[in-house]
Design a protein around this motif. Structure first.
Motif, short mmCIF file in Angstrom:
data_model
loop_
_atom_site.label_atom_id
_atom_site.label_comp_id
_atom_site.label_asym_id
_atom_site.label_seq_id
_atom_site.Cartn_x
_atom_site.Cartn_y
_atom_site.Cartn_z
N GLY A 130 0.78 -1.24 0.00
CA GLY A 130 0.00 0.00 0.00
C GLY A 130 0.81 1.28 0.00
N LEU A 131 2.15 1.19 -0.20
CA LEU A 131 2.93 2.41 -0.32
C LEU A 131 3.36 2.59 -1.78
CD1 LEU A 131 5.20 2.18 2.86
CD2 LEU A 131 3.15 3.56 2.56
N GLU A 132 3.66 3.84 -2.11
CA GLU A 132 4.09 4.15 -3.46
C GLU A 132 5.59 3.87 -3.59
OE1 GLU A 132 3.74 8.06 -5.92
OE2 GLU A 132 2.51 8.19 -4.11
N GLN A 133 6.01 3.30 -4.69
CA GLN A 133 7.44 3.00 -4.86
C GLN A 133 7.70 2.78 -6.34
OE1 GLN A 133 8.60 -0.84 -3.42
NE2 GLN A 133 10.48 -0.09 -2.48
N ARG A 134 8.56 3.59 -6.89
CA ARG A 134 8.82 3.49 -8.32
C ARG A 134 9.56 2.20 -8.65
NH1 ARG A 134 10.48 8.37 -12.33
NH2 ARG A 134 10.83 7.10 -14.17
N GLY A 135 9.00 1.40 -9.52
CA GLY A 135 9.65 0.16 -9.95
C GLY A 135 9.73 -0.90 -8.85
N GLY A 136 9.07 -0.67 -7.72
CA GLY A 136 9.07 -1.69 -6.67
C GLY A 136 10.38 -1.82 -5.94
N LYS A 137 11.23 -0.79 -6.02
CA LYS A 137 12.45 -0.80 -5.20
C LYS A 137 12.84 0.63 -4.81
CE LYS A 137 15.07 -1.27 -9.42
NZ LYS A 137 15.62 -2.11 -10.41
N GLY A 138 13.71 0.73 -3.84
CA GLY A 138 14.07 2.05 -3.32
C GLY A 138 13.22 2.40 -2.12
N ILE A 139 13.53 3.52 -1.52
CA ILE A 139 12.76 3.96 -0.35
C ILE A 139 11.37 4.36 -0.81
CG2 ILE A 139 12.63 5.71 1.48
CD1 ILE A 139 15.67 5.76 1.48
N PRO A 140 10.32 3.78 -0.19
CA PRO A 140 8.97 4.09 -0.67
C PRO A 140 8.52 5.49 -0.26
CG PRO A 140 8.88 2.68 1.26
CD PRO A 140 10.33 2.83 0.92
N TYR A 141 7.47 5.95 -0.91
CA TYR A 141 6.88 7.25 -0.60
C TYR A 141 5.54 7.02 0.08
CZ TYR A 141 10.29 9.75 -3.44
OH TYR A 141 11.45 10.28 -3.92
N GLY A 142 5.16 7.92 0.94
CA GLY A 142 3.85 7.82 1.55
C GLY A 142 3.87 8.28 2.99
N PRO A 143 2.67 8.39 3.57
CA PRO A 143 2.56 8.91 4.93
C PRO A 143 2.87 7.83 5.96
CG PRO A 143 0.39 8.42 4.07
CD PRO A 143 1.36 8.08 2.98
N ALA A 144 4.14 7.45 6.05
CA ALA A 144 4.48 6.35 6.96
C ALA A 144 5.82 6.60 7.65
CB ALA A 144 4.53 5.03 6.20
N VAL A 145 5.98 5.99 8.81
CA VAL A 145 7.25 5.97 9.52
C VAL A 145 7.61 4.50 9.72
CG1 VAL A 145 8.46 6.57 11.65
CG2 VAL A 145 6.69 8.08 10.78
N LEU A 146 8.85 4.13 9.39
CA LEU A 146 9.32 2.77 9.61
C LEU A 146 10.39 2.80 10.69
CD1 LEU A 146 9.90 1.60 5.90
CD2 LEU A 146 7.76 1.66 7.18
N LEU A 147 10.18 2.03 11.74
CA LEU A 147 11.18 1.94 12.81
C LEU A 147 11.79 0.54 12.78
CD1 LEU A 147 10.86 3.01 16.51
CD2 LEU A 147 11.51 0.68 15.94
N VAL A 148 13.11 0.47 12.76
CA VAL A 148 13.79 -0.83 12.79
C VAL A 148 14.84 -0.81 13.90
CG1 VAL A 148 15.17 -2.52 11.52
CG2 VAL A 148 13.46 -1.15 10.30
N HIS A 149 14.82 -1.82 14.73
CA HIS A 149 15.83 -1.95 15.78
C HIS A 149 16.55 -3.29 15.62
CE1 HIS A 149 17.00 -2.87 20.19
NE2 HIS A 149 17.84 -1.97 19.74
N LEU A 150 17.87 -3.21 15.61
CA LEU A 150 18.69 -4.43 15.59
C LEU A 150 19.40 -4.53 16.93
CD1 LEU A 150 20.13 -6.81 14.11
CD2 LEU A 150 21.85 -5.16 13.42
N ALA A 151 19.20 -5.65 17.63
CA ALA A 151 19.93 -5.87 18.88
C ALA A 151 20.80 -7.09 18.69
CB ALA A 151 18.94 -6.11 20.02
N SER A 152 22.05 -7.00 19.10
CA SER A 152 22.96 -8.13 18.91
C SER A 152 24.09 -8.06 19.92
CB SER A 152 23.54 -8.10 17.49
OG SER A 152 24.48 -9.14 17.32
N THR A 153 24.69 -9.21 20.16
CA THR A 153 25.89 -9.21 21.00
C THR A 153 27.05 -8.55 20.26
OG1 THR A 153 26.45 -11.38 20.13
CG2 THR A 153 25.21 -11.32 22.17
N LYS A 154 26.87 -8.33 18.98
CA LYS A 154 27.90 -7.64 18.20
C LYS A 154 27.23 -7.03 16.99
CE LYS A 154 32.33 -7.36 16.57
NZ LYS A 154 31.96 -5.95 16.54
#
Lengths: 661, 661
Positions: free
Chosen positions: B406-430
């Protein structure tokens, strides 16, 4: 609580640099198996090239990749360089932070003293096997060969076998390593890396033996080693306060004047005196006694005193011809419409390091319209293949509003879309990479700004081309309509009224009411045949100036019928066209000789002294045009970027500026 | 030629690690003046937090930034941590590659032994001034204070002043440094960094004193230190061959079985025996005698033997509630329409290091529609503010085809456009950072894949929400039309034929021919009031199963009129709805108690046992629905990514899958 602080203290330990990188091998470019293989090729090739060039040898490099099993490859890199003396071999190949180029301010590929030893470390970490090095210098009869590992606890080489062997090379080095890696083809591959290298290092012969054994040779396009780049002292611009103090502490100079003169480039004794005077620092102060405030005052006055721009002989840019050739090479069968004349900027300085930016743009033809433009990044003649998003080159591209130059770009930022390739090369005595893997240039503001200016300068050429193409095609349509329909109407009318068909030249002229300029360049038998035609489709005769950016020295004087009225800087040439009668055509013709085919493939034509609305096909410079007050557009960048939006557009949409500083 | 090899040899030198970083300060995060300031704050704050948490202290951190002049700032970071014992202070703050966390496999912010010493080096390089450190441990009466510089030629601290001072803190550390830097506000600023820290570290109180003196306090949202993360041995997955050999060489274990059991996590004696048997390596072999081929065989059999997934107590993910809170906090006044239930994946392993990925998505409301989505990246509870383009998190986002969600994205790759916030957290021992500046995660394939899976899992929730919203709004339009027009026609027709207006329920039902499901959740007086209505607008009575993802234990039993027929995993709840007569409405109602307001803000409703084409407003699970064979969509990711494109869509466009493995 006490136990905690003491407990934590007990855990504090020194970390050896090789332990650090062993656990952070991704920093060195070993994050994925495909990239690990490319890094394992890049690092020894960088070393080979630097060594050959230092020795003035035309490099002849063989790269072989063998598949050992699914995830293991053997990489062999062999060169015809000067060789490495026996006692240095182990340190050069199996000790991190050891090398000859780190302390040298000169354009080199290797600068960190990490690269190839990191490959050895990665190889032993992932396959458990040592590297094998063979090297021969020309005054020895035999080559020295050894098996090496890097003792990561001590960061010292461990020679586990050594020998002298007969080698039929006169001199050279051979490096062989097994690494965990994956051989692939495609955009990010060993082959593409070597192709990129061949493009920007035309003096090198690369022989590539891929796993399938089908050898590819990238032949030399030039048989001269590029002029050696000279080692330089730091340029005073951008030197840090603490750095100045440290330099003053360790210098052999006894007085401040001689310190500034001997430790920096471009500071003569006279300039040194001027700086010290402004800073109110005694000229005969012992440098080791320099105080913090005094050092600060010196840095401030360096900004005020006029200091020459950096030397250029410490840098080795690719050059316009080679950029053009390189781009044609990359495109291969995809013939492009337009190669914008590449831009090589004047050297600038960041943190004491001279650098120069070069840009080339290709447009149209077989390039795909719907994708992002293709970006080719190079630093010190090495292609950058990973971490595009982290690179100041990419960030500079994203910061330019490409909509102004004819490319599609959402919101005027980000990587533009369209049928174009952008090539950017950064050459510097020190490339500020974002990490030890040397795949992206850090976002140093001075560098990013220079790249933006270079991109804009080159993009303006693209814009001019697109404008011209668009306007020409519009004018052509109009002509065709007019020249089809008017005669038909005339014929029909004549028939109806029973009179002869009239001469239509005057009528057509009245309808068109333009001077149409059409230019052409054709390459034939080693010559470029240039023609510029002015069709006067206005009702009165016209007088104007015609300007071209053309290498005047290459014009064959025998072919030049009309002598120019002025020549500036050898390539800004002006003709005064005194009279083109109404409905007539004026043609300027000449041949260019002694130029590479690729060196000239589009004319840059401007006119002046004529109303802009009356001209189709070229840019019109303002009416009160005068060579003293006009610089051709690509030099506009000297102005601060903030003024960007205040650029004037003439009727035709091309930028022209007045140099009224 | 001889002279060249020898000349080059003479230039070979060792490079001290601090010289290296002094000349490559951009690698450490000091490329621009604004970033240099943020780095100078980040590094001591990381250290303070790690020390507090190691000591089980609720952190209370004060950060002050003063403007000294245009390009110079003073940074002060003070904590209530356990303090540092005197003899370690100098090494901790002024020696690169020295620290307590490098050799420890546990989730920490600092892992490299570089950070804060790099700040000291940068400060002295750019301002010529030393750092000032004060530290007190709780069993001492006075604090130790010293002025420090880093001798970059030797990579050793140089204490230029030291003293004992009275400090009214019981214990803690204060770090003060002058750096060349620029204080700014906006997206990449010290303030935003601290705000990001406060979001993912709700147990910390941050007090920020900016240059204008207007103190900001980020109050604690939680008053417990997160459970301490345990140090672990490497998980056998992804351990390299050379690493295995080195470990075998240095182990204290006398037999291979005890070596495998004691040096790796998740290898029991039984599993160790099984591995060795498969690898044909004697169980009682001395590890120091392990041969290359044997080590390789062991690695191969590790892949074949079933080994438990890594321990989770070495990791400290943010958790769903906190991610939701964090996102609400970031958005502030911009109320969003939809907070997708955050996804926390099960731990995975790369190169022996456990890691876990968490994702949250926010959509709609006040967020701008025309820009790229906003990306919030975190690693080990630290916000990543620079090098977005270089980060595996960004690359994973770019690799997802967001058009499917449901987000806009030219050619189906790259950072999408739209009214959204994406949060990503990576936790690791390294965390495998791309460089020592710790601003981007390297593109390790296993990590990138996990991030993609987490993104897709969370994005599916978004898709479901958008589908539902769209279908509901369409159905509503249809209803409105039908219910406006049919009665008008009926009235008019009745009038014309002179008969009474007929009852229209049956007619409308025939035209609509759907079961319309409408659900609602309202938060009132600390309770969530849930309602699900089924409107039977079909000509016959309906029987179906209604499924909800709802925390069953939080349902107030007194409010629940219809008991579910089944409850699974505490939150998959099923009701059997035996009969809804034609034209009638069935309503299911209950209250949820004891939940945070933010913890439940949208119902997830599914039905089954009914033809998909007859239902509007919810997803229909396949007709032969059976709890044994259905997993709700968010668990689908366990399947290999390659199958992604083979997902079935039901009529309504929602993904459903059958677990027939």
């Amino acid at each position: 609580m006490v136990s905690i602080a003491h407990d934590l203290a007990k855990k504090q330990k020194e970390i050896s640099v090789s332990e650090f990188f062993e656990k952070n091998k991704q920093i060195l470019g070993f994050d994925s198996l495909t990239r690990a293989l490319i890094t394992s090729v890049k690092e020894p090739v960088d070393n080979s090239l630097d060594a050959c060039e230092d020795a003035g040898i035309l490099p002849d490099i063989t790269v072989q990749v063998e598949k050992i099993d699914n995830n293991e490859c053997r990489v062999v890199v062999e060169d015809n360089g000067p060789g490495i003396v026996k006692k240095e071999v182990a340190n050069v190949f199996a000790r991190l932070l050891y090398g000859s180029r780190f302390h040298v301010r000169a354009q080199r590929r290797g600068q960190q003293g990490i690269g190839v030893s990191a490959v050895v470390m990665y190889g032993q970490l992932t396959t458990g096997k040592p590297a094998k090095v063979r090297s021969k210098i020309s005054d020895e009869d035999v080559a020295y060969e050894c098996d090496l590992i890097l003792d990561t606890k001590k960061n010292k080489p461990d020679v586990i076998r050594q020998d002298f062997v007969i080698w039929d090379r006169e001199h050279g080095t051979r490096f062989e390593i097994n690494v965990k890696g994956k051989y692939v083809t495609g955009k990010q591959s060993v082959f593409e890396y070597l192709r990129g290298m061949a493009i920007v290092n035309p003096h090198v012969r690369f022989t590539f033996i891929p796993p399938d054994g089908k050898t590819v040779v990238f032949e030399r396009a030039a048989d001269k080693v590029p002029p050696p780049t000279r080692e330089v002292k730091p340029h005073p611009e951008g030197v840090e306060l603490g750095e100045m103090l440290t330099m003053a502490k360790y210098t052999d100079a006894l007085k401040m004047t001689s310190f500034l003169n001997s430790e920096f480039s471009r500071i003569s004794h006279r300039v040194a005196k001027e700086i010290l005077e402004r800073a109110d620092v005694p000229a005969d102060l012992r440098p080791s006694r320099l105080k913090l405030e005094q050092a600060g005052a010196i840095l401030d006055s360096i900004k005020e005193v006029r200091i020459m721009t950096p030397e250029t002989d410490c840098l080795s840019p690719i050059g316009e011809t080679l950029i053009r050739k390189g781009l044609k090479n990359v495109l291969g069968e995809l013939k492009a419409d337009f190669y914008a004349p590449p831009v090589t900027r004047d050297p600038k300085v960041y943190a004491g390091n001279p650098f120069v930016v070069e840009v080339g743009i290709v447009y149209g033809g077989g390039l795909t319209k719907d994708d992002q433009v293709q970006i080719l990044r190079f630093a010190n003649r090495v292609p950058l293949m990973y971490q595009q998003g982290a690179c100041a080159i990419t960030q500079a591209i994203e910061a330019v509003d490409w909509r102004r130059y004819g490319l599609e770009q959402r919101g005027g930022k980000g990587i533009p879309y369209g049928p174009a390739v952008l090539l950017v090369h950064l050459a510097s005595t020190k490339i500020p990479y974002t990490s030890e893997s040397k795949e992206a240039v850090a976002n140093i503001p001075d560098i990013k700004e220079e790249i933006e200016l270079a991109l804009k300068a080159c993009a303006r050429r693209l814009k001019t081309h697109l404008n011209k193409a668009e306007k020409k095609s519009k004018a052509r349509v109009k002509f065709e309509i007019v020249q089809d329909i008017i005669p038909m109407i005339a014929k029909k009318s004549a028939k109806i009224v029973g009179k002869p068909v009239p001469d239509l030249a005057g009528t057509i002229t009245k309808i068109m009411n333009v001077v149409w300029v059409d230019d052409e360049v054709v390459h034939e038998k080693g010559r470029h045949k240039v023609s510029v035609k002015l069709y006067n489709y206005t009702p009165k005769s016209q007088r104007l100036h015609l300007h071209m950016l053309v290498p005047f020295d290459n014009i064959d004087p025998k072919t030049l019928q009309v002598q120019p009225s002025e020549v500036r800087e050898g390539n800004k040439v002006t003709w005064e066209i005194k009279r083109v009668p109404s409905t007539e055509v004026f043609e300027l013709r000449f041949d260019l000789k002694g130029l590479d085919r690729d060196a000239y493939d589009e004319n840059e034509v401007y006119v002046s002294g004529i109303d802009a609305v009356s001209v189709v096909g070229v840019e019109v410079l303002p009416g009160d045009w005068d060579l003293e007050h006009i610089r051709i557009v690509e030099e506009k960048d000297e102005e601060p970027d903030e003024d960007e939006d205040q650029v004037d557009y003439d009727e035709g949409g091309a930028e022209v500026i007045k140099d009224d500083e």
